[in-house]
Every structure is written in C-alpha cells, then in structure tokens.
Enzyme design. Structure first.
Site, PDB file in Angstrom:
ATOM      1  N   ASN A 122      36.167  -6.064 -38.501  1.00  0.00           N
ATOM      2  CA  ASN A 122      36.681  -7.425 -38.655  1.00  0.00           C
ATOM      3  C   ASN A 122      36.591  -8.111 -37.294  1.00  0.00           C
ATOM      4  O   ASN A 122      36.188  -7.514 -36.292  1.00  0.00           O
ATOM      5  CB  ASN A 122      38.124  -7.410 -39.186  1.00  0.00           C
ATOM      6  CG  ASN A 122      38.553  -8.774 -39.700  1.00  0.00           C
ATOM      7  OD1 ASN A 122      37.870  -9.403 -40.497  1.00  0.00           O
ATOM      8  ND2 ASN A 122      39.685  -9.246 -39.215  1.00  0.00           N
ATOM      9  N   LYS A 123      36.979  -9.393 -37.267  1.00  0.00           N
ATOM     10  CA  LYS A 123      36.852 -10.175 -36.048  1.00  0.00           C
ATOM     11  C   LYS A 123      37.418  -9.455 -34.824  1.00  0.00           C
ATOM     12  O   LYS A 123      38.480  -8.822 -34.914  1.00  0.00           O
ATOM     13  CB  LYS A 123      37.578 -11.514 -36.235  1.00  0.00           C
ATOM     14  CG  LYS A 123      37.457 -12.473 -35.086  1.00  0.00           C
ATOM     15  CD  LYS A 123      36.011 -12.745 -34.678  1.00  0.00           C
ATOM     16  CE  LYS A 123      35.166 -13.118 -35.840  1.00  0.00           C
ATOM     17  NZ  LYS A 123      33.712 -13.060 -35.589  1.00  0.00           N
TER      18      LYS A 123
ATOM     19  N   ASP B  71      34.836  -7.720 -42.658  1.00  0.00           N
ATOM     20  CA  ASP B  71      33.410  -8.047 -42.759  1.00  0.00           C
ATOM     21  C   ASP B  71      32.614  -6.882 -43.308  1.00  0.00           C
ATOM     22  O   ASP B  71      31.542  -7.082 -43.886  1.00  0.00           O
ATOM     23  CB  ASP B  71      32.887  -8.468 -41.382  1.00  0.00           C
ATOM     24  CG  ASP B  71      33.505  -9.790 -40.967  1.00  0.00           C
ATOM     25  OD1 ASP B  71      34.608  -9.779 -40.396  1.00  0.00           O
ATOM     26  OD2 ASP B  71      32.890 -10.832 -41.256  1.00  0.00           O
TER      27      ASP B  71
ATOM     28  N   ARG C  82      22.708 -12.760 -39.778  1.00  0.00           N
ATOM     29  CA  ARG C  82      23.845 -12.147 -39.074  1.00  0.00           C
ATOM     30  C   ARG C  82      23.931 -10.699 -39.545  1.00  0.00           C
ATOM     31  O   ARG C  82      23.647 -10.408 -40.703  1.00  0.00           O
ATOM     32  CB  ARG C  82      25.175 -12.878 -39.349  1.00  0.00           C
ATOM     33  CG  ARG C  82      25.288 -14.245 -38.681  1.00  0.00           C
ATOM     34  CD  ARG C  82      26.672 -14.870 -38.866  1.00  0.00           C
ATOM     35  NE  ARG C  82      27.670 -14.272 -37.959  1.00  0.00           N
ATOM     36  CZ  ARG C  82      28.973 -14.567 -37.987  1.00  0.00           C
ATOM     37  NH1 ARG C  82      29.436 -15.414 -38.899  1.00  0.00           N
ATOM     38  NH2 ARG C  82      29.805 -14.015 -37.130  1.00  0.00           N
TER      39      ARG C  82
ATOM     40  N   GLN D 140      38.687 -19.298 -34.543  1.00  0.00           N
ATOM     41  CA  GLN D 140      38.786 -19.507 -35.993  1.00  0.00           C
ATOM     42  C   GLN D 140      40.239 -19.640 -36.451  1.00  0.00           C
ATOM     43  O   GLN D 140      40.546 -20.366 -37.389  1.00  0.00           O
ATOM     44  CB  GLN D 140      38.130 -18.357 -36.777  1.00  0.00           C
ATOM     45  CG  GLN D 140      36.618 -18.302 -36.712  1.00  0.00           C
ATOM     46  CD  GLN D 140      36.101 -17.382 -35.624  1.00  0.00           C
ATOM     47  OE1 GLN D 140      36.723 -17.260 -34.553  1.00  0.00           O
ATOM     48  NE2 GLN D 140      34.977 -16.733 -35.854  1.00  0.00           N
TER      49      GLN D 140
ATOM     50  N   ARG E 161      30.751 -19.617 -42.376  1.00  0.00           N
ATOM     51  CA  ARG E 161      31.029 -18.283 -41.847  1.00  0.00           C
ATOM     52  C   ARG E 161      32.143 -17.685 -42.693  1.00  0.00           C
ATOM     53  O   ARG E 161      32.684 -18.298 -43.575  1.00  0.00           O
ATOM     54  CB  ARG E 161      31.389 -18.311 -40.351  1.00  0.00           C
ATOM     55  CG  ARG E 161      32.142 -19.542 -39.808  1.00  0.00           C
ATOM     56  CD  ARG E 161      33.502 -19.766 -40.359  1.00  0.00           C
ATOM     57  NE  ARG E 161      34.316 -18.566 -40.265  1.00  0.00           N
ATOM     58  CZ  ARG E 161      35.402 -18.342 -40.973  1.00  0.00           C
ATOM     59  NH1 ARG E 161      35.797 -19.220 -41.849  1.00  0.00           N
ATOM     60  NH2 ARG E 161      36.089 -17.235 -40.838  1.00  0.00           N
ATOM     61  N   GLY E 162      32.384 -16.414 -42.417  1.00  0.00           N
ATOM     62  CA  GLY E 162      33.335 -15.673 -43.270  1.00  0.00           C
ATOM     63  C   GLY E 162      32.535 -14.862 -44.265  1.00  0.00           C
ATOM     64  O   GLY E 162      31.687 -15.415 -44.986  1.00  0.00           O
ATOM     65  N   ALA E 163      32.787 -13.579 -44.327  1.00  0.00           N
ATOM     66  CA  ALA E 163      31.936 -12.688 -45.107  1.00  0.00           C
ATOM     67  C   ALA E 163      31.650 -13.175 -46.534  1.00  0.00           C
ATOM     68  O   ALA E 163      30.487 -13.299 -46.931  1.00  0.00           O
ATOM     69  CB  ALA E 163      32.553 -11.281 -45.109  1.00  0.00           C
TER      70      ALA E 163
HETATM   71  C1  LIG Z   1      37.231 -13.167 -45.563  1.00  0.00           C
HETATM   72  S1  LIG Z   1      36.381 -13.640 -44.126  1.00  0.00           S
HETATM   73  C2  LIG Z   1      36.071 -12.163 -43.320  1.00  0.00           C
HETATM   74  C3  LIG Z   1      35.900 -12.281 -41.830  1.00  0.00           C
HETATM   75  O1  LIG Z   1      34.807 -13.156 -41.386  1.00  0.00           O
HETATM   76  C4  LIG Z   1      35.181 -13.738 -40.120  1.00  0.00           C
HETATM   77  O2  LIG Z   1      34.151 -13.618 -39.145  1.00  0.00           O
HETATM   78  P1  LIG Z   1      33.238 -14.921 -38.783  1.00  0.00           P
HETATM   79  O3  LIG Z   1      34.164 -16.095 -38.644  1.00  0.00           O
HETATM   80  O4  LIG Z   1      32.550 -14.519 -37.489  1.00  0.00           O
HETATM   81  O5  LIG Z   1      32.257 -15.049 -39.927  1.00  0.00           O
HETATM   82  C5  LIG Z   1      36.375 -12.919 -39.690  1.00  0.00           C
HETATM   83  O6  LIG Z   1      35.999 -11.654 -39.177  1.00  0.00           O
HETATM   84  C6  LIG Z   1      37.075 -12.772 -41.042  1.00  0.00           C
HETATM   85  O7  LIG Z   1      38.149 -11.895 -41.022  1.00  0.00           O
END
Ligand SMILES: CSC[C@H]1O[C@H](OP(=O)(O)O)[C@H](O)[C@@H]1O
Length: 344
Positions: A246-247, A236, A88, A195, A46-48
């Site tokens: 973002n989250k 994101d 996603r 996270q 996960r993570g963009a």
């Molecule tokens: C550089 S990561 C960007 C972003 O992705 C995370 O979401 P997820 O854990 O649901 O994929 C989070 O929003 C991070 O800030």
C-alpha cells in the site's frame, strides 16, 4: 457536489483529473489508448480499483475505431493490453482488469467487428459497475468491526476517488452517514503526493463526514492520546500470504497500531489479491520521480541536486494486520491458507 472519478459518457471515457484537486474540478475526455496510458501514469486517475476500471475502458478505446477483421482486432487488443500494462507496476487491479478484457476478447466468437467491439465495451462497463458493489460490501463488513462514534485513522486515499463509489477504506464512513452514524476520521496528509490531504480530506469534508487532517508524523500522537480506536487502509496488491503493498508510510502506521494495540484493517477488493505473488517481497514497488519529493507543490523544498529515494509503496507483513476485509468476507489474522480460502 457529486464527483465522478470515472464516467463512460457519450461513447467517451471521462476522467476526473485528480492532480487538480482540491482546488479545481476538471474533467478530461480520454479518447486514445495513449492518453489512457498517460492518465494512469501521471495519476490523473489513481487508486488500484480506479486504475483497473480505467484500464478496462482503455482496452475498448484502443479498438473503438478499429477497422479490419475481428482476428486483427483481437491481435490489436493483445498488443494494447501489453502497452497498458506498462503504465504503473504495483496495483494488481491494472493487470487483473487487462487480463479479464483480453480473455473476454479472445473468447468472443463472431466475425462481426461491431458486435466484437460492443461485447468488449459491455465487459468494461461490467468491471466498472461491479466495483461499486464490491466497495459497498467491504463497507458493510467493516461496519461489523467498528462502533459508532469511534476514531478511525486512514492513510493515503482509498476513497471514492480511488474507486468508482464509496471507496474501500472509506466505504464504512459513507455507509455510516447514510444511516445516521458517524466516525471521527483522521486522514494523514500522505507525502509526497498528499493524497490524504488533497483527496481524502477533500472528499470526506465534501460529503459532510467528520474528518481531521493530520500531518504524516502525527499518527503516534493521536494514537497515544486515545483518539484512534481503529486504522483502515486500502491496498494495491495483497500477496498470497497476506502481506500487503500500500502507499508508502502504511508500514509505519501498522507498526504504531501494533504498539498501541489498535486494530489495523486492510480494505481489500478481491481483484487486489494476487495469488500468483507468494509474499510481499515479490510485489513490484514503483519508484516515482524525485520531483514528487523535491518540489511537491512546484517550489523546491530541498536542494535540487540532493539524492532522493521515492518508493511509492511499502509492504506491511501479514503479522501486523488484524484483518483483511474483502467483499466476500473478513480474513482475520491473515495466513496463506485463509487468503486462498476466501476464493472458495
Ligand atoms: C483503494 S485505492 C488503493 C491504494 O492506491 C493508492 O495509491 P496511488 O494513489 O499511488 O494510486 C493508495 O496506495 C491506496 O491505498
């Protein structure tokens, strides 16, 4: 302990299973496009930026053992790009990487299937290695905005675990450690998937970086107590006007930063900027399973049948953002004109 979020090893995609952190370090081999889809959807990865790199490899995995003409292989690429795009909805890096792989495939002028496959693999590897330099550059730009020893709050995980190295929001922390500098990082837990607790505090603590874990409802307190001189978050999707998805919870932190007059920075790889998306209102916000809220660690923390609302992201308006910090430069007080100019 060196952790690799994503590896292409012995002709196989290997992912660190982030759903097992921080208690177990488990690597999984992902050998079918369906398993790539599942790894993104279930947040094994996960993570963009990491999602984008994984999707790029996923396009290659989809045709790695393909048999037939190059023309048929190109059709298969287009079919699997559409499939992977459903894993996603919010992180635009997924779609950016898929589009780049599809365009590359369609441009390859050969009837040699092996050559076609190898060129696609090299494109995925290029996307992977480019991510490392993007993150390092973001860190360098962020360091120009910070002072050694400052307290910095971050939300969710925009760290090495969300990318292939350095992270985006965490990049200055890693670069600072390499140079004998140090920040006091405050990582909030970031419910419902934690996270911040499970990933950010884990990776920074593991790297010997000064990190303090706080609960999600403590951001105002640490700001009021003067412990925070800056906020850095990831993103994101950034809309053309500078609004940022973002989250979930990022918006609240941004509002608090504004109230306490603390700079609010968004670490942004340019592949996360979507110029086709006019404003934050146009960003698709993923809603995930109610179980993420009802039983975050397996045990119910609320009645099993209670109503739950679980959007995984929120949108912070550009007006609350001090600067969008990209690998190409810093967009202070973002406007559409300034966002578009970063690409010139
Ligand atoms: C550089 S990561 C960007 C972003 O992705 C995370 O979401 P997820 O854990 O649901 O994929 C989070 O929003 C991070 O800030």
């Amino acid at each position: 302990m060196e952790l690799n979020t994503i590896e292409w090893k012995k002709d196989t995609l290997v992912l660190l299973d982030q759903t097992k952190l921080p208690n177990d370090i488990v690597y999984v081999e992902v050998q079918t496009v369906e398993k790539v889809w599942d790894a993104i959807h279930t947040m094994i990865v996960r993570g963009a930026p990491a999602i984008g790199v994984t999707a790029a490899y996923g396009v290659y995995v989809a045709i790695q053992h393909f048999e037939g003409s190059v023309t048929a292989a190109k059709e298969e690429v287009q079919k699997q790009v559409q499939y992977l795009a459903t894993s996603r909805p919010t992180a635009v890096n997924l779609f950016w990487a898929l589009e780049r792989m599809e365009q590359k495939a369609l441009q390859i002028d050969t009837n040699d299937l092996e050559m076609f496959q190898d060129i696609l693999l090299q494109e995925a590897i290029a996307i992977h290695t480019e991510d490392i330099e993007i993150n390092r550059s973001i860190g360098e730009h962020l360091l120009t905005l910070l002072e050694d020893g400052q307290g910095v709050l971050t939300h969710c995980n925009a760290g090495a675990l969300a990318t292939t190295k350095y992270g985006t929001a965490t990049s200055p922390f890693y670069l600072a450690k390499e140079r004998g500098m140090s920040f006091k990082v405050f990582a909030d837990e970031t419910r419902p998937r934690f996270q911040g607790a499970m990933l950010t505090s884990f990776e920074l603590f593991n790297a010997g970086i000064d990190v303090t874990l706080i609960t999600d409802n403590m951001a105002a307190t640490v700001m009021a107590q003067g412990k925070v001189q800056g906020v850095i978050v990831g993103c994101d999707r950034v809309a053309a006007n500078g609004d940022v998805a973002n989250k979930i919870g990022t918006l609240g932190v941004a509002i608090l930063a504004k109230y306490y007059n603390i700079p609010f920075y968004v670490a942004t790889p340019t592949p996360t900027i979507d110029l086709h998306c006019p404003t934050g209102a146009d960003i698709p916000i993923e809603e995930r399973s109610v179980d993420e809220v009802l039983k975050p660690t397996g045990q119910y923390v609320a009645p099993a049948d209670v109503k739950v609302y679980n959007p995984s992201f929120d949108v912070t308006p550009a007006a609350l953002i001090t600067a969008i910090v990209t690998e190409k430069g810093i967009i202070e007080h973002p406007t559409e004109e300034k966002v578009r100019a970063i690409f010139n």
